[in-house]
Write a protein that holds these residues in place. Structure first.
Motif, PDB file in Angstrom:
ATOM      1  N   ILE A 104       0.825  -1.216   0.000  1.00 43.65           N
ATOM      2  CA  ILE A 104       0.000   0.000   0.000  1.00 43.65           C
ATOM      3  C   ILE A 104       0.859   1.267   0.000  1.00 43.65           C
ATOM      4  O   ILE A 104       0.572   2.204  -0.754  1.00 43.65           O
ATOM      5  N   PRO A 105       1.940   1.347   0.800  1.00 42.29           N
ATOM      6  CA  PRO A 105       2.779   2.552   0.715  1.00 42.29           C
ATOM      7  C   PRO A 105       3.363   2.765  -0.686  1.00 42.29           C
ATOM      8  O   PRO A 105       3.540   3.910  -1.111  1.00 42.29           O
ATOM      9  N   GLN A 106       3.653   1.672  -1.387  1.00 41.74           N
ATOM     10  CA  GLN A 106       4.190   1.800  -2.743  1.00 41.74           C
ATOM     11  C   GLN A 106       3.161   2.427  -3.676  1.00 41.74           C
ATOM     12  O   GLN A 106       3.504   3.247  -4.535  1.00 41.74           O
ATOM     13  N   ILE A 107       1.894   2.040  -3.516  1.00 48.37           N
ATOM     14  CA  ILE A 107       0.832   2.636  -4.338  1.00 48.37           C
ATOM     15  C   ILE A 107       0.664   4.108  -3.989  1.00 48.37           C
ATOM     16  O   ILE A 107       0.533   4.967  -4.876  1.00 48.37           O
ATOM     17  N   GLU A 108       0.683   4.425  -2.714  1.00 46.12           N
ATOM     18  CA  GLU A 108       0.575   5.819  -2.295  1.00 46.12           C
ATOM     19  C   GLU A 108       1.751   6.636  -2.819  1.00 46.12           C
ATOM     20  O   GLU A 108       1.588   7.792  -3.219  1.00 46.12           O
ATOM     21  N   PRO A 116       7.859   4.551  -8.756  1.00 47.33           N
ATOM     22  CA  PRO A 116       7.309   3.945  -9.971  1.00 47.33           C
ATOM     23  C   PRO A 116       6.528   2.665  -9.639  1.00 47.33           C
ATOM     24  O   PRO A 116       6.577   2.171  -8.509  1.00 47.33           O
ATOM     25  N   ILE A 117       5.802   2.159 -10.618  1.00 46.32           N
ATOM     26  CA  ILE A 117       5.148   0.851 -10.497  1.00 46.32           C
ATOM     27  C   ILE A 117       5.614  -0.014 -11.668  1.00 46.32           C
ATOM     28  O   ILE A 117       5.294   0.279 -12.823  1.00 46.32           O
ATOM     29  N   ARG A 118       6.361  -1.066 -11.364  1.00 44.31           N
ATOM     30  CA  ARG A 118       6.809  -2.007 -12.400  1.00 44.31           C
ATOM     31  C   ARG A 118       5.806  -3.168 -12.438  1.00 44.31           C
ATOM     32  O   ARG A 118       6.053  -4.241 -11.911  1.00 44.31           O
ATOM     33  N   TRP A 119       4.686  -2.914 -13.096  1.00 48.87           N
ATOM     34  CA  TRP A 119       3.592  -3.883 -13.032  1.00 48.87           C
ATOM     35  C   TRP A 119       3.977  -5.237 -13.613  1.00 48.87           C
ATOM     36  O   TRP A 119       3.453  -6.278 -13.187  1.00 48.87           O
ATOM     37  N   GLN A 120       4.883  -5.262 -14.593  1.00 46.30           N
ATOM     38  CA  GLN A 120       5.280  -6.539 -15.207  1.00 46.30           C
ATOM     39  C   GLN A 120       5.900  -7.487 -14.179  1.00 46.30           C
ATOM     40  O   GLN A 120       5.777  -8.709 -14.314  1.00 46.30           O
ATOM     41  N   TRP A 121       6.573  -6.933 -13.165  1.00 42.30           N
ATOM     42  CA  TRP A 121       7.204  -7.739 -12.129  1.00 42.30           C
ATOM     43  C   TRP A 121       6.325  -7.855 -10.889  1.00 42.30           C
ATOM     44  O   TRP A 121       6.278  -8.912 -10.246  1.00 42.30           O
ATOM     45  N   VAL A 122       5.639  -6.767 -10.554  1.00 39.83           N
ATOM     46  CA  VAL A 122       4.854  -6.761  -9.322  1.00 39.83           C
ATOM     47  C   VAL A 122       3.726  -7.786  -9.371  1.00 39.83           C
ATOM     48  O   VAL A 122       3.497  -8.522  -8.395  1.00 39.83           O
ATOM     49  N   LEU A 123       3.022  -7.867 -10.486  1.00 38.02           N
ATOM     50  CA  LEU A 123       1.858  -8.758 -10.563  1.00 38.02           C
ATOM     51  C   LEU A 123       2.218 -10.222 -10.295  1.00 38.02           C
ATOM     52  O   LEU A 123       1.646 -10.855  -9.396  1.00 38.02           O
ATOM     53  N   PRO A 124       3.165 -10.822 -11.047  1.00 38.18           N
ATOM     54  CA  PRO A 124       3.462 -12.235 -10.783  1.00 38.18           C
ATOM     55  C   PRO A 124       4.164 -12.473  -9.453  1.00 38.18           C
ATOM     56  O   PRO A 124       3.871 -13.450  -8.758  1.00 38.18           O
ATOM     57  N   VAL A 125       5.066 -11.566  -9.073  1.00 36.23           N
ATOM     58  CA  VAL A 125       5.828 -11.779  -7.833  1.00 36.23           C
ATOM     59  C   VAL A 125       4.931 -11.606  -6.609  1.00 36.23           C
ATOM     60  O   VAL A 125       5.002 -12.391  -5.659  1.00 36.23           O
ATOM     61  N   LYS A 126       4.072 -10.599  -6.623  1.00 40.83           N
ATOM     62  CA  LYS A 126       3.180 -10.393  -5.478  1.00 40.83           C
ATOM     63  C   LYS A 126       2.193 -11.542  -5.354  1.00 40.83           C
ATOM     64  O   LYS A 126       1.866 -11.984  -4.238  1.00 40.83           O
ATOM     65  N   PHE A 127       1.708 -12.036  -6.492  1.00 43.05           N
ATOM     66  CA  PHE A 127       0.749 -13.148  -6.460  1.00 43.05           C
ATOM     67  C   PHE A 127       1.408 -14.401  -5.885  1.00 43.05           C
ATOM     68  O   PHE A 127       0.903 -15.002  -4.929  1.00 43.05           O
ATOM     69  N   LEU A 128       2.545 -14.789  -6.450  1.00 44.58           N
ATOM     70  CA  LEU A 128       3.199 -16.019  -6.002  1.00 44.58           C
ATOM     71  C   LEU A 128       3.801 -15.866  -4.604  1.00 44.58           C
ATOM     72  O   LEU A 128       3.687 -16.765  -3.768  1.00 44.58           O
ATOM     73  N   LEU A 140      -0.559 -12.790   8.226  1.00 43.97           N
ATOM     74  CA  LEU A 140      -0.615 -11.744   7.210  1.00 43.97           C
ATOM     75  C   LEU A 140      -1.991 -11.775   6.559  1.00 43.97           C
ATOM     76  O   LEU A 140      -2.672 -12.803   6.565  1.00 43.97           O
ATOM     77  N   GLY A 141      -2.389 -10.652   5.944  1.00 41.33           N
ATOM     78  CA  GLY A 141      -3.692 -10.568   5.297  1.00 41.33           C
ATOM     79  C   GLY A 141      -3.586 -10.561   3.785  1.00 41.33           C
ATOM     80  O   GLY A 141      -2.550 -10.208   3.224  1.00 41.33           O
ATOM     81  N   ARG A 142      -4.689 -10.934   3.134  1.00 45.10           N
ATOM     82  CA  ARG A 142      -4.707 -10.980   1.662  1.00 45.10           C
ATOM     83  C   ARG A 142      -4.987  -9.620   1.037  1.00 45.10           C
ATOM     84  O   ARG A 142      -4.834  -9.450  -0.171  1.00 45.10           O
ATOM     85  N   GLU A 143      -5.440  -8.630   1.860  1.00 40.18           N
ATOM     86  CA  GLU A 143      -5.828  -7.346   1.283  1.00 40.18           C
ATOM     87  C   GLU A 143      -4.625  -6.568   0.743  1.00 40.18           C
ATOM     88  O   GLU A 143      -4.746  -5.862  -0.266  1.00 40.18           O
ATOM     89  N   GLY A 144      -3.456  -6.679   1.390  1.00 37.70           N
ATOM     90  CA  GLY A 144      -2.265  -5.980   0.897  1.00 37.70           C
ATOM     91  C   GLY A 144      -1.889  -6.411  -0.505  1.00 37.70           C
ATOM     92  O   GLY A 144      -1.731  -5.569  -1.411  1.00 37.70           O
ATOM     93  N   PRO A 145      -1.732  -7.722  -0.739  1.00 37.90           N
ATOM     94  CA  PRO A 145      -1.438  -8.177  -2.105  1.00 37.90           C
ATOM     95  C   PRO A 145      -2.483  -7.755  -3.125  1.00 37.90           C
ATOM     96  O   PRO A 145      -2.130  -7.333  -4.235  1.00 37.90           O
ATOM     97  N   THR A 146      -3.787  -7.848  -2.785  1.00 38.18           N
ATOM     98  CA  THR A 146      -4.802  -7.504  -3.788  1.00 38.18           C
ATOM     99  C   THR A 146      -4.820  -6.007  -4.073  1.00 38.18           C
ATOM    100  O   THR A 146      -5.077  -5.600  -5.212  1.00 38.18           O
ATOM    101  N   ILE A 147      -4.520  -5.183  -3.075  1.00 34.61           N
ATOM    102  CA  ILE A 147      -4.462  -3.737  -3.321  1.00 34.61           C
ATOM    103  C   ILE A 147      -3.281  -3.400  -4.228  1.00 34.61           C
ATOM    104  O   ILE A 147      -3.420  -2.630  -5.189  1.00 34.61           O
ATOM    105  N   GLN A 148      -2.114  -3.972  -3.943  1.00 39.27           N
ATOM    106  CA  GLN A 148      -0.951  -3.682  -4.783  1.00 39.27           C
ATOM    107  C   GLN A 148      -1.130  -4.258  -6.180  1.00 39.27           C
ATOM    108  O   GLN A 148      -0.773  -3.610  -7.176  1.00 39.27           O
ATOM    109  N   MET A 149      -1.687  -5.454  -6.278  1.00 42.95           N
ATOM    110  CA  MET A 149      -1.937  -6.031  -7.607  1.00 42.95           C
ATOM    111  C   MET A 149      -2.993  -5.230  -8.362  1.00 42.95           C
ATOM    112  O   MET A 149      -2.890  -5.033  -9.573  1.00 42.95           O
ATOM    113  N   GLY A 150      -4.017  -4.740  -7.636  1.00 42.50           N
ATOM    114  CA  GLY A 150      -5.029  -3.912  -8.281  1.00 42.50           C
ATOM    115  C   GLY A 150      -4.446  -2.624  -8.833  1.00 42.50           C
ATOM    116  O   GLY A 150      -4.742  -2.220  -9.960  1.00 42.50           O
ATOM    117  N   GLY A 151      -3.594  -1.962  -8.032  1.00 43.82           N
ATOM    118  CA  GLY A 151      -2.930  -0.761  -8.527  1.00 43.82           C
ATOM    119  C   GLY A 151      -2.043  -1.050  -9.724  1.00 43.82           C
ATOM    120  O   GLY A 151      -1.977  -0.259 -10.677  1.00 43.82           O
TER     121      GLY A 151
END
Length: 455
Positions: A104-108, A116-128, A140-151
């Protein structure tokens, strides 16, 4: 406000018709892109939630196979969790360090023009990485990953359609709101979270608000199509308590405001300790953190996991107040340990479990000692109010906390107690000098990046 509307109306009349039509088309495109962001985020959020659940169930099944063996019954969960968390750290550190923590701080930081947001890396790495960390049993909660992946999905869609910088910012914010909405099946909370916590600055606030709202709604629709329309946390639906009991809710809010202040303070100290690790200790962080979680999952299951099962356990088992308070203390320490080490995962869900165990334990204990039926008519109702209060005290977003709690538990009749509890907890935490958790985490990230660049 009226003067601005009048000026806007006059400007619209004076503006050439062709320019008006072009602006309208851009707004329609933005809404279509936001809807797409919401659909994709809802799909990814649903897949992530199902995948985490399947990994946890598979882990439990494996542990059932060895439960009668005196050695394997503790060795298997210890080794399995150690490997899973080690792999999560490996993916994060090697490919996308920005996926550590909730994200979440990264999105903010991106919305403020700082990161920056490197979505090509963030999406697969955050998911796995999130799948491995949460599946191992970490607190840990699932909301952090889904917020960062959503952004990140918002950035991906904006980049694909070659949107302007302002439009990409709006789509990232819309994706973040959709991420929270999909994690907790709570569309209103997703909308409020962006506007109250992230507070992005947009040139066209009306269009941005509509985009965030549309993305959150579309994400929730996708989640409900696949997972159903029930509340995310299915617990007792309480009646509106008597007005005199609001004093009890205010006292609970003060207690949780103090806990929220201490929570943030301890978390920052834990982050400092882990960030100072060097050499072998740094390299094997995932191994010893995961091993500890795996061993504790064998020793006493209620103290590990994101928090959903702990909440259900607290409501379904008539445990004495002192047991619930002991569970609160154990999970408090484990939350510091799991989030403080920097593993990919959120902190909302663990806070909800902490608030539940403390609120229920404290009110039951007070009820047993003093028997104040007019102040504590239903001690369990205080657990619902406590969920929002602790989030409000730490994140400093009381409206988001109130709406999130109501949507998650389907306890709309507790809105007045929630308002009292959340506002008193927020005021208490502020009076003690605490700062919003994500603002501090963003500052820490910026200092770390500056230090790395200077060295």
């Amino acid at each position: 406000m009226e003067n601005r509307e009048k000026i806007s109306q006059v400007s619209s009349r004076l503006m050439p018709q062709a320019l008006l039509e072009a602006k309208q088309k851009l707004k329609i495109k933005l809404l279509l892109w936001a809807a797409l962001v919401g659909i994709l985020t809802g799909g990814v959020g649903t897949l992530f939630q199902v995948a985490v659940s399947q990994v946890i169930q598979g882990r439990k099944y494996l542990l059932q196979l060895v439960k009668n063996d005196a050695v394997l019954n503790w060795l298997v969960p210890t080794v399995l969790s150690a490997i899973m968390v080690y792999l999560a750290f490996g993916l994060m550190r090697r490919l996308a360090p920005e996926t550590g923590g909730s994200g979440i701080p990264q999105i903010e930081g991106f919305l403020d023009g700082l990161l920056p947001i490197r979505w090509q890396w963030v999406l697969p790495v955050k998911f796995l990485g999130g799948l491995l960390a949460l599946g191992s049993g970490m607190v840990l909660g699932r909301e952090g990953p889904t917020i960062q992946m959503g952004g990140s999905i918002g950035k991906m869609v904006g980049s694909y359609f070659r949107s302007s910088g302002e439009q990409i910012k709006i789509l990232v914010a819309a994706g973040a709101g959709a991420g929270l909405a999909s994690a907790f099946n709570a569309p209103l909370a997703g909308i409020l979270f962006v506007n109250e916590e992230m507070r992005p600055n947009f040139k066209d606030r009306i269009s941005s608000y509509r985009a965030v709202a549309l993305a959150s709604v579309m994400a929730t629709i996708v989640v409900r199509v696949f997972l159903g329309q029930g509340a995310d946390i299915k617990i007792t639906k309480f009646e509106a308590p008597p007005l005199v009991s609001l004093l009890g809710f205010a006292l609970l809010g003060i207690c949780l405001g103090i806990i929220g202040y201490v929570f943030n303070l301890c978390l920052f100290r834990t982050l400092d300790w882990f960030s100072n690790q060097r050499g072998l200790s740094y390299l094997v962080t995932g191994l010893y953190v995961g091993a500890a979680i795996g061993f504790l999952s064998w020793l006493y299951p209620p103290i590990i996991g994101g928090g959903d099962e702990t909440i259900f356990w607290a409501f379904r088992n008539e445990a004495p107040g002192y047991v619930l308070l002991s569970l609160f203390l154990l999970r408090f320490g484990l939350t510091m340990f799991c989030y403080g080490c920097g593993a990919p995962g959120g902190i909302f869900a663990p806070m909800l479990a902490l608030a539940t165990t403390f609120s229920m334990g404290a009110t039951q204990q007070v009820h047993d000692w003093f028997e104040f039926p007019f102040l504590l008519p239903e001690p369990d109702a205080f657990a619902v109010a406590g969920m929002g209060a602790l989030v409000a005290a730490t994140v400093r977003a009381p409206l988001t906390a109130i709406v999130l709690t109501i949507e998650m538990t389907d306890n709309y009749l507790l809105i007045l107690p929630l308002l009292v509890t959340c506002l008193t907890s927020t005021i208490t935490a502020h009076a003690l000098g605490g700062e919003p958790i994500y603002s501090v985490l963003l500052k820490r990230n910026l200092r770390r990046i500056q230090g790395e660049q200077s060295s």
